[in-house]
Write an enzyme that holds these catalytic residues in place. Structure first.
Site, short mmCIF file in Angstrom:
data_model
loop_
_atom_site.label_atom_id
_atom_site.label_comp_id
_atom_site.label_asym_id
_atom_site.label_seq_id
_atom_site.Cartn_x
_atom_site.Cartn_y
_atom_site.Cartn_z
N SER A 223 0.82 -1.21 0.00
CA SER A 223 0.00 0.00 0.00
C SER A 223 0.87 1.27 0.00
CB SER A 223 -0.95 -0.05 1.20
OG SER A 223 -1.93 0.93 1.13
N ASP A 443 -8.83 -3.69 -6.93
CA ASP A 443 -8.42 -3.10 -5.65
C ASP A 443 -9.05 -1.72 -5.52
OD1 ASP A 443 -7.07 -2.07 -3.45
OD2 ASP A 443 -5.08 -2.39 -4.26
N HIS A 472 -7.14 -5.63 -1.31
CA HIS A 472 -5.98 -4.75 -1.22
C HIS A 472 -4.90 -5.50 -0.45
CE1 HIS A 472 -3.73 -1.04 -0.82
NE2 HIS A 472 -3.72 -1.14 0.50
#
Length: 545
Positions: A223, A443, A472
């Protein structure tokens, strides 16, 4: 991007052995990466390199975990000025030959990374994990690093005003909350905020590398950690060895545009949740038409605006509760059970239980949010004219109402931030070894286009795509196809190569959606499913609430 802070590190993990890092300009002779601890050495004009002192801080789940800490300059351009302390964790290599340190980062900004070392070491094949010193760390301002930020305790205490500003007074109340949070950060941490940014954190990574005695760095980031890794590679390309980036931030949209893209993607993912509930109408009894299920969710939202569930779950808290389902579909059965209990049985207890599990804040998440705003508001320019925010968010809300205004208020302190923003870092890079990138097509937190954008920005990188995947963070979450690429790369440095002109270098099928849980069960609504790879991973990464 707006993830929650993640879970607290185990309380018994004591941090000792603080050492000071060398200035960024120092260039001591470094130990080979196979050493278990950095041995002090010196160049002709530098003081001795720091030596990290590791002490046991084992947990039941991660019995080989060790801890240390490192003192670094608050301002790397003024190394003799104020210092801060970074908390570190490690699972040391056991193989005769080491591939060096593998730094791991769970994202955020604001996520604690101490437990990530144990998770990654335990999740990789034992023979491979034995070749690396897996290093976790709390970035500056986070968790057990010192000082740890908490700008305004109680900022997310329920019940907050409805996130959708339906009139002038409601909008002004939201603006006052945002201004108050920004002012509190400036009042408490005015001397820190100029140095709470991704560039400073990337330079911290290099200080960790030097303290470990490693000439080059291996890195594994999820991320926001993908952007941190890309910025490090831009600043220190000659120190990059193997970099794994999973679920990419679009580096060209940092951060205002990326959040707008996120609003649209989360709404799409919420529709996917409604469609899943509709497919399991026999369990949840909310209808077999996805549009009708989605409409029932918004009807529930309206009812909670009038009468919050348990006096704690209003519309904003409902969004906070269901947003983690946009990150990880393993939460869908619990969320659907709470949804069905409220609608069908007029029972709000499972909904309140789900909020306490997925949406409620504590001191850890307050710390994470304080760091999140500090870094994102400082990293790149945000509109300072609220009229821009209003126009943009109403336009997006008209297409994607699920979380647009919730996200707007989450980021709104940046409109009033007490320090100016830096210029966005251009991470375009043609000077690094091959990086391995992972991205799911659906995502929501880091939309697919961001993965393609970063792939195009970093020459020689390889993109592995999970086709049809909506979660994710996808590696070490149970998809063996993805993990085979990850393991091969960490073992040998080899990356897949697709046909010329292909967007992806390799593809993997997504895992199937979860099976339903019994509707109406408070226990089912309160507890995520068993700690499989995906559940364990997402418990560590945390989710914006």
């Amino acid at each position: 991007m707006n993830p929650r802070a993640g879970v607290l590190f185990a309380a018994g993990a004591l941090l000792t052995g603080t050492v000071a890092a060398l200035p960024a300009s120092a260039s001591p002779a470094l130990d080979p990466p196979s050493t278990r601890q950095a041995t002090p050495t010196s160049g002709p004009t530098t003081r001795p390199a720091a030596r990290l002192i590791w002490t046991g801080c084992a947990t039941k789940r991660y019995p080989r975990l060790e801890c240390s800490s490192l003192t670094v300059p608050l301002d790397h351009d003024a190394p003799k000025s104020r210092t801060i302390t970074l908390a570190l964790s490690r699972v040391a290599h056991t193989a005769r030959t080491s591939q060096g340190p593998l730094l791991v980062n769970p994202g955020g900004p604001g996520g604690s990374g101490l437990s990530m070392a144990g998770f990654v070491a335990a999740s990789l094949p034992a023979k491979l994990a034995a070749q690396y010193d897996v290093i976790g760390f709390d970035p500056r301002g986070v968790g057990r690093s010192e000082p740890a930020l908490n700008c305004l305790p109680g900022h997310f205490e329920p019940v907050r005003p409805d996130s959708v500003p339906r009139d002038f007074d409601a909008e002004q109340a939201g603006l006052e909350r945002a201004r108050s949070f920004a002012a509190a950060c400036g009042s408490k941490y005015g001397d820190l905020l100029r140095h709470m940014d991704t560039v400073s954190t990337a330079r911290d990574l290099d200080a960790i590398r030097r303290a470990l005695g490693a000439p080059k760095l291996n890195y594994f980031g999820y991320s926001y950690g993908t952007y941190l890794g890309a910025v490090y590679a831009k600043l220190f390309p000659e120190r990059v060895r193997r970099f794994v980036l999973d679920s990419m931030v679009d580096p060209k949209g940092v951060w205002y545009e990326d959040n707008i893209a996120q609003d649209l993607a989360f709404d799409t993912r919420h529709k996917a949740f409604a469609a899943w509930v509709a497919r399991h109408d026999a369990t949840y009894r909310l209808g077999s038409d996805p549009a009708a299920v989605e409409a029932a969710w918004y009807t529930m939202r309206d009812a909670l605006r009038r009468t919050p569930a348990g006096d704690v779950v209003g519309p904003g808290e409902l969004e906070d509760t269901f947003l983690p389902g946009g990150y990880y579909n393993g939460y869908w059965p619990q969320l659907a059970a709470a949804f069905a209990a409220y609608v069908n049985d007029k029972d709000s207890a499972p909904l309140v239980a789900a909020y306490r599990t997925f949406g409620a804040t504590d001191s850890s998440s307050e710390n994470g949010y304080s760091v999140y705003t500090s870094v994102q508001c400082r990293d790149a320019a945000w509109p300072r004219d609220w009229n821009v925010w209003r126009a943009d968010n109403w336009a997006v809300h008209s297409k994607a109402p699920f979380s647009t205004w919730n996200n707007a208020w989450y980021n709104a302190p940046c409109a009033f931030w007490p320090v100016e923003s830096r210029s966005r870092v251009d991470v375009t890079n043609a000077e690094v070894p091959p990086m391995l990138l992972f991205q799911a097509t659906d995502d929501a937190a880091t939309p697919y286009e961001g993965g393609v954008s970063l792939h195009r920005s970093v020459a020689g990188s390889s993109l592995v795509v999970e086709e049809g995947g909506g979660n994710h963070a996808v590696t070490l979450g149970g998809n063996s196809c993805l993990d085979e690429h990850l393991v091969r790369y960490l073992e040998t440095g080899a990356v897949p190569r697709g046909a010329d002109g292909a967007e992806a270098d390799a593809t993997c099928a997504a895992l199937p959606d979860p099976k339903p849980a019994k509707a109406g069960s408070a226990r089912a609504a309160a507890a995520p499913s068993a700690a499989t790879g995906g559940a364990a991973l997402h418990g560590l990464l945390g989710h914006r609430g």
